[in-house]
Write a protein that holds these residues in place. Structure first.
Motif, PDB file in Angstrom:
ATOM      1  N   ILE A 123       0.844  -1.203   0.000  1.00  0.00           N
ATOM      2  CA  ILE A 123       0.000   0.000   0.000  1.00  0.00           C
ATOM      3  C   ILE A 123       0.877   1.250   0.000  1.00  0.00           C
ATOM      4  O   ILE A 123       0.610   2.219  -0.715  1.00  0.00           O
ATOM      5  CB  ILE A 123      -0.943  -0.010   1.214  1.00  0.00           C
ATOM      6  N   GLU A 124       1.942   1.224   0.783  1.00  0.00           N
ATOM      7  CA  GLU A 124       2.882   2.355   0.813  1.00  0.00           C
ATOM      8  C   GLU A 124       3.538   2.573  -0.545  1.00  0.00           C
ATOM      9  O   GLU A 124       3.814   3.718  -0.941  1.00  0.00           O
ATOM     10  CB  GLU A 124       3.964   2.118   1.870  1.00  0.00           C
ATOM     11  N   GLU A 125       3.798   1.479  -1.258  1.00  0.00           N
ATOM     12  CA  GLU A 125       4.465   1.572  -2.555  1.00  0.00           C
ATOM     13  C   GLU A 125       3.671   2.419  -3.540  1.00  0.00           C
ATOM     14  O   GLU A 125       4.241   3.147  -4.361  1.00  0.00           O
ATOM     15  CB  GLU A 125       4.693   0.168  -3.116  1.00  0.00           C
ATOM     16  N   VAL A 126       2.339   2.326  -3.463  1.00  0.00           N
ATOM     17  CA  VAL A 126       1.475   3.133  -4.335  1.00  0.00           C
ATOM     18  C   VAL A 126       1.726   4.616  -4.095  1.00  0.00           C
ATOM     19  O   VAL A 126       1.880   5.408  -5.035  1.00  0.00           O
ATOM     20  CB  VAL A 126      -0.014   2.798  -4.082  1.00  0.00           C
ATOM     21  N   MET A 127       1.799   4.999  -2.822  1.00  0.00           N
ATOM     22  CA  MET A 127       2.019   6.413  -2.480  1.00  0.00           C
ATOM     23  C   MET A 127       3.447   6.841  -2.803  1.00  0.00           C
ATOM     24  O   MET A 127       3.675   7.954  -3.281  1.00  0.00           O
ATOM     25  CB  MET A 127       1.715   6.629  -0.992  1.00  0.00           C
ATOM     26  N   ALA A 128       4.414   5.947  -2.564  1.00  0.00           N
ATOM     27  CA  ALA A 128       5.815   6.279  -2.849  1.00  0.00           C
ATOM     28  C   ALA A 128       6.040   6.483  -4.344  1.00  0.00           C
ATOM     29  O   ALA A 128       6.836   7.335  -4.756  1.00  0.00           O
ATOM     30  CB  ALA A 128       6.722   5.164  -2.333  1.00  0.00           C
ATOM     31  N   ALA A 129       5.331   5.710  -5.178  1.00  0.00           N
ATOM     32  CA  ALA A 129       5.486   5.832  -6.635  1.00  0.00           C
ATOM     33  C   ALA A 129       5.069   7.209  -7.129  1.00  0.00           C
ATOM     34  O   ALA A 129       5.564   7.682  -8.161  1.00  0.00           O
ATOM     35  CB  ALA A 129       4.670   4.748  -7.343  1.00  0.00           C
ATOM     36  N   HIS A 130       4.170   7.854  -6.394  1.00  0.00           N
ATOM     37  CA  HIS A 130       3.728   9.205  -6.767  1.00  0.00           C
ATOM     38  C   HIS A 130       4.323  10.273  -5.846  1.00  0.00           C
ATOM     39  O   HIS A 130       3.853  11.418  -5.848  1.00  0.00           O
ATOM     40  CB  HIS A 130       2.198   9.274  -6.740  1.00  0.00           C
ATOM     41  N   ARG A 138       3.120   7.855   5.216  1.00  0.00           N
ATOM     42  CA  ARG A 138       2.629   6.777   4.354  1.00  0.00           C
ATOM     43  C   ARG A 138       2.247   5.563   5.193  1.00  0.00           C
ATOM     44  O   ARG A 138       1.232   4.909   4.916  1.00  0.00           O
ATOM     45  CB  ARG A 138       3.675   6.416   3.302  1.00  0.00           C
ATOM     46  N   ARG A 139       3.061   5.244   6.204  1.00  0.00           N
ATOM     47  CA  ARG A 139       2.744   4.119   7.075  1.00  0.00           C
ATOM     48  C   ARG A 139       1.425   4.361   7.814  1.00  0.00           C
ATOM     49  O   ARG A 139       0.565   3.469   7.908  1.00  0.00           O
ATOM     50  CB  ARG A 139       3.877   3.897   8.076  1.00  0.00           C
ATOM     51  N   SER A 140       1.274   5.562   8.324  1.00  0.00           N
ATOM     52  CA  SER A 140       0.045   5.911   9.038  1.00  0.00           C
ATOM     53  C   SER A 140      -1.160   5.828   8.117  1.00  0.00           C
ATOM     54  O   SER A 140      -2.223   5.310   8.500  1.00  0.00           O
ATOM     55  CB  SER A 140       0.167   7.321   9.618  1.00  0.00           C
ATOM     56  N   ARG A 141      -0.992   6.312   6.881  1.00  0.00           N
ATOM     57  CA  ARG A 141      -2.083   6.270   5.902  1.00  0.00           C
ATOM     58  C   ARG A 141      -2.429   4.823   5.537  1.00  0.00           C
ATOM     59  O   ARG A 141      -3.610   4.484   5.408  1.00  0.00           O
ATOM     60  CB  ARG A 141      -1.649   7.045   4.651  1.00  0.00           C
ATOM     61  N   ALA A 142      -1.424   3.965   5.401  1.00  0.00           N
ATOM     62  CA  ALA A 142      -1.662   2.555   5.067  1.00  0.00           C
ATOM     63  C   ALA A 142      -2.477   1.871   6.163  1.00  0.00           C
ATOM     64  O   ALA A 142      -3.421   1.121   5.879  1.00  0.00           O
ATOM     65  CB  ALA A 142      -0.340   1.826   4.859  1.00  0.00           C
ATOM     66  N   ILE A 143      -2.146   2.136   7.415  1.00  0.00           N
ATOM     67  CA  ILE A 143      -2.883   1.537   8.532  1.00  0.00           C
ATOM     68  C   ILE A 143      -4.319   2.066   8.569  1.00  0.00           C
ATOM     69  O   ILE A 143      -5.269   1.311   8.812  1.00  0.00           O
ATOM     70  CB  ILE A 143      -2.147   1.813   9.859  1.00  0.00           C
ATOM     71  N   MET A 177      -5.349  -0.541  -1.527  1.00  0.00           N
ATOM     72  CA  MET A 177      -4.325  -0.056  -2.450  1.00  0.00           C
ATOM     73  C   MET A 177      -4.932   0.880  -3.489  1.00  0.00           C
ATOM     74  O   MET A 177      -4.360   1.921  -3.822  1.00  0.00           O
ATOM     75  CB  MET A 177      -3.635  -1.235  -3.141  1.00  0.00           C
ATOM     76  N   ALA A 178      -6.107   0.492  -4.014  1.00  0.00           N
ATOM     77  CA  ALA A 178      -6.753   1.311  -5.046  1.00  0.00           C
ATOM     78  C   ALA A 178      -7.188   2.668  -4.504  1.00  0.00           C
ATOM     79  O   ALA A 178      -7.247   3.654  -5.241  1.00  0.00           O
ATOM     80  CB  ALA A 178      -7.955   0.564  -5.621  1.00  0.00           C
ATOM     81  N   LEU A 179      -7.479   2.736  -3.184  1.00  0.00           N
ATOM     82  CA  LEU A 179      -7.971   3.985  -2.585  1.00  0.00           C
ATOM     83  C   LEU A 179      -6.859   4.852  -2.013  1.00  0.00           C
ATOM     84  O   LEU A 179      -7.118   5.946  -1.509  1.00  0.00           O
ATOM     85  CB  LEU A 179      -8.962   3.655  -1.458  1.00  0.00           C
ATOM     86  N   ALA A 180      -5.617   4.368  -2.077  1.00  0.00           N
ATOM     87  CA  ALA A 180      -4.505   5.041  -1.396  1.00  0.00           C
ATOM     88  C   ALA A 180      -4.378   6.510  -1.773  1.00  0.00           C
ATOM     89  O   ALA A 180      -4.083   7.359  -0.926  1.00  0.00           O
ATOM     90  CB  ALA A 180      -3.198   4.304  -1.686  1.00  0.00           C
ATOM     91  N   LEU A 181      -4.591   6.843  -3.046  1.00  0.00           N
ATOM     92  CA  LEU A 181      -4.430   8.224  -3.507  1.00  0.00           C
ATOM     93  C   LEU A 181      -5.771   8.909  -3.767  1.00  0.00           C
ATOM     94  O   LEU A 181      -5.833   9.953  -4.417  1.00  0.00           O
ATOM     95  CB  LEU A 181      -3.560   8.258  -4.769  1.00  0.00           C
TER      96      LEU A 181
END
Length: 567
Positions: A123-130, A138-143, A177-181
């Protein structure tokens, strides 16, 4: 032909597909995977794209996401997203839009998730890619996302690997993962196809709830009109790469104009409320009798206090008469498949008895049981995984009988007869599994199981991943074979609608135990167990909203479709 979509003000449209054509390589069964497809996805709308395998649903979704394989390409047409035509856009521009503006939930989360990364890292990888946020944020958002999609103990779940999660939990991770951004558009490609009814109901509720709270636009791909009745605002029906019908969900469900749509609706399995009429009276003696069967899985180490004990099958008792079908239903993890594997001795039981024709096979060694294997055969859930990709269909069907002493010529003749019997042509014998559709491969699996003229068939989720029309064909084929040969069946399924179509008696499993057993009329119309009532209540298309949409529609269009086919 489907009429062109109505012109909609651009500010009301989140995604617009216009005359999209995707070409296939030379030598394929048709020229285009998708041909002249047009539709609009309005803002805040759930649009269902429905059709059989090969209709072009997933190709359309992959074209929108820019994920088409190199062998096929969008040869003409346009896909407008935020005023930008995605067709012909560079990889960098598409990568920037993916996840941020439009995201996708894939059909099989186990193959879509990286097995070497924890779900939190993915899930973090999605945010890191952008390049969104810091590692800590990112960790807090993933949780937070894991909590939002309803996963228990998000802090612990963050560190889990995909293989440790159930199918429903993996699908929730994909949604997170789809909702991460927080994209404006969510594409869901068959996200509930292989899930049990309660998990399916939870995922549908979750998607609908998130869509309403966030005002997202959702393109939901499915082959199940029950799902359409539950969540759709608008519907596009596709057949062989073309849009044959479009309109509101109520319009398409109640007044379908195209014969193909009517056939799809007619093929939807529906709770009949009637008990199956047997071909003839059953013999007194049971062909299969199971007594207090127990199987417990153990993992981890008691020394390090990591041992996990799961009672998969816990004191199961039932009997099965010759020529009858017992349905075994329940959620994922209820012990259904473990029970099937115990019956065919792919697993050894811890205790209990399995009496086949009066003989306890549970206590037999593999060498002692081997002569009985031809009499007990299994139809597996995934026919592609259970068929040897390097062998022809003829070899797959004949290798077993030849190993048991049947002459090669006789085995080949029998195989060809069975292939014809299950509705496959003579050319099937020399072809390979990858050359067939899912429904055709399942027919091959049935033919293989029948090569030994078995007395007992164990069907483990034999139709769970098939289109409703192909599913109806397979159920009709199994019913026909049973009436002709008198074979008994244990039919394992998570779809209660399917069970009501083919089973004489139904056993409901929950946490390794049978909590209720009886004829379909009792199980579905007057369930005694609270768990059974929950299962029945979770069936898509059978609830108040779905019932209003589908009430009487199946039978009505089934009769019309049959009449038009005769003409």
């Amino acid at each position: 032909m489907a009429s062109a979509p109505q012109t909609v003000a651009s500010e009301d449209v989140a995604l617009s597909v216009r005359d999209l054509t995707v070409s296939l390589p030379a030598g394929m069964e048709r020229v285009h995977a998708v041909e002249n497809v047009s539709f609009d996805l309005k803002r805040g709308q759930i649009l269902c794209i429905i059709g059989e395998s090969g209709s072009g649903k997933s190709v359309t979704a992959n074209a929108i996401m820019g994920l088409l394989p190199k062998t096929i390409r969008a040869s003409s047409g346009a896909i407008f997203l935020e005023g930008t035509n995605l067709v012909g856009l560079s990889s960098d521009r598409l990568r920037d839009l993916r996840g941020r503006v439009v995201s996708m939930i894939f059909q099989d989360p186990l193959s879509a998730l990286n097995p070497l990364m924890t779900v939190g890292e993915q899930i973090e990888e999605v945010m890191a890619a952008h390049a969104v946020g810091s590692p800590k944020s990112r960790r807090s958002r993933a949780i937070d996302l894991l909590s939002e999609v309803g996963l228990p103990d998000p802090q612990l779940m963050y560190h889990q690997y995909p293989f440790r999660l159930s199918g429903g939990q993996r699908q929730r991770v994909m949604i997170a993962m789809a909702l991460a951004l927080e994209p404006a558009i969510l594409i869901a490609d068959e996200p509930t196809t292989a899930l049990d009814v309660t998990t399916q109901a939870q995922i549908l509720h979750l998607i609908r709830d998130i869509q309403r709270r966030k005002g997202m636009s959702v393109m939901f791909i499915t082959h199940d009109f029950g799902v359409v009745a539950e969540i759709a605002d608008a519907v596009v029906v596709m057949e062989k790469g073309r849009c044959v019908e479009r309109g509101s969900a109520e319009q398409v469900l109640k007044s379908p104009s195209h014969l193909y749509t009517r056939r799809l609706i007619a093929a939807v399995p529906h709770l009949t409320g009637k008990d199956r009429i047997p071909a003839e009276a059953a013999a007194q003696a049971s062909i299969l009798k199971v007594e207090c069967l127990v199987k417990t899985y153990r993992s981890g180490s008691p020394l390090f206090r990591t041992q996990r004990i799961v009672p998969a099958v816990n004191g199961v008792t039932f009997d099965l008469a010759p020529g009858r079908t017992l349905g075994v239903v329940g959620e994922s993890g209820s012990g259904k498949s473990s029970l099937g594997r115990l019956l065919i001795k792919l697993l050894d039981s811890d205790s209990g008895a399995i009496l086949f024709e009066g003989r306890d096979v549970a206590e037999l060694s593999e060498a002692q049981f081997r002569p009985l294997r031809p009499k007990i055969q299994m139809i597996f859930q995934d026919p592609f995984a259970s068929l040897n990709p390097r062998s022809t269909i003829g070899q797959i069907l004949t290798v077993g009988p030849i190993a048991h002493g049947v002459p090669h010529k006789e085995a080949c003749e029998q195989a060809r007869e069975l292939l014809s019997h299950v509705g496959l042509d003579a050319g099937t014998f020399g072809r390979y599994p990858h050359e067939f559709s899912g429904g055709q491969r399942q027919r091959i699996g049935i033919a293989r199981a029948l090569m030994f003229k078995p007395k007992l068939l164990i069907a483990d989720e034999a139709v769970s991943a098939l289109d409703v029309s192909i599913q109806a064909q397979i159920l009709k084929l199994l019913d026909q074979i049973q009436r002709e040969t008198g074979v008994s069946m244990v039919f394992i399924t998570h779809d209660l609608r399917v069970a009501s179509q083919i089973c004489d008696e139904i056993a409901v499993m929950h946490r390794g135990q049978i909590v209720e057993r009886g004829p379909p009329s009792q199980i579905f119309l007057d369930p005694k167990s609270a768990y059974t009532r929950e299962l029945v209540a979770a069936i898509p298309g059978e609830q108040p909203r779905g019932a209003r949409a589908l009430a009487g529609v199946n039978e009505h269009w089934r009769d019309i479709a049959k009449n038009e086919e005769r003409l």
